[in-house]
Design a protein around this motif. Structure first.
Motif, mmCIF file in Angstrom:
data_model
loop_
_atom_site.group_PDB
_atom_site.id
_atom_site.type_symbol
_atom_site.label_atom_id
_atom_site.label_comp_id
_atom_site.label_asym_id
_atom_site.label_seq_id
_atom_site.Cartn_x
_atom_site.Cartn_y
_atom_site.Cartn_z
ATOM 1 N N ILE A 77 3.302 22.728 20.252
ATOM 2 C CA ILE A 77 4.462 22.540 21.133
ATOM 3 C C ILE A 77 4.825 23.867 21.797
ATOM 4 C CG2 ILE A 77 6.938 21.977 21.217
ATOM 5 C CD1 ILE A 77 5.083 19.527 20.949
ATOM 6 N N GLU A 98 8.247 16.103 25.478
ATOM 7 C CA GLU A 98 7.731 17.300 26.163
ATOM 8 C C GLU A 98 6.750 16.903 27.263
ATOM 9 O OE1 GLU A 98 8.813 20.301 25.997
ATOM 10 O OE2 GLU A 98 9.899 20.363 24.105
ATOM 11 N N TYR A 123 0.300 19.206 24.495
ATOM 12 C CA TYR A 123 1.177 18.101 24.093
ATOM 13 C C TYR A 123 0.376 16.871 23.687
ATOM 14 C CZ TYR A 123 4.866 20.935 26.221
ATOM 15 O OH TYR A 123 5.736 21.953 26.533
ATOM 16 N N GLU A 130 9.047 14.121 19.854
ATOM 17 C CA GLU A 130 9.169 15.418 20.526
ATOM 18 C C GLU A 130 7.991 15.661 21.464
ATOM 19 O OE1 GLU A 130 9.913 20.169 19.721
ATOM 20 O OE2 GLU A 130 9.586 18.859 17.996
ATOM 21 N N SER A 131 6.778 15.365 21.021
ATOM 22 C CA SER A 131 5.597 15.578 21.865
ATOM 23 C C SER A 131 5.643 14.697 23.112
ATOM 24 C CB SER A 131 4.325 15.270 21.077
ATOM 25 O OG SER A 131 4.223 16.094 19.946
#
Length: 138
Positions: free
Chosen positions: A37, A76, A56, A72-73
């Motif tokens: 990340i 992003e 990512y 979260e990935s």
């Protein structure tokens, strides 16, 4: 991974970014989720969007079975697509996240990405957001 090794990998990434904004470095197999990340975010700072996307996507492939890592990935990646004005892809990622949150028990997922997803969806031009038709129940 030692700090020295991480700094070496980071320096190599910076060299790739400086050499060409669209280069994608080979991603070491021993990078942690957090490192992937961070390297994606660092790549964005150097306008190396292809590398950021690769980091990512690798985070999703390697660590996506953990729902928090997946969220979260995916966030992003959606944010990257928004930055690059790839609105169709951004809408797809943010819509996926919204659906995950809708199907989850309240408080079971990190609230910050739910809010950030909503904020970023508002930044996408209406014509792209309206192209996603909400599912209707019969």
């Amino acid at each position: 991974m030692t700090m020295k090794k991480f700094i070496s990998i980071f320096a190599i990434t910076l060299l790739f970014a400086a050499a060409g904004c669209n280069s994608v470095p080979e991603i070491p197999t021993d990078l942690s989720y957090t490192q992937l990340i961070q390297m994606g975010q660092d790549s964005i700072e150097f306008a190396n969007y292809k590398a950021a996307e690769a980091y990512y996507q690798t985070a999703i492939q390697r660590y996506g079975l953990n729902i928090n890592s997946y969220i979260e990935s995916t966030y992003e990646l959606g944010h990257l697509y928004l930055t690059c004005k790839k609105y169709d892809k951004a809408v797809a990622k943010f819509t996926e996240l919204q659906m995950i949150y809708e199907d989850s028990e309240a408080g079971s997922l990190p609230a910050s990405f739910k809010k950030l997803t909503a904020i970023n969806m508002e930044r996408i031009p209406e014509k792209y957001r309206s192209a996603v038709a909400p599912e209707t129940e019969e």
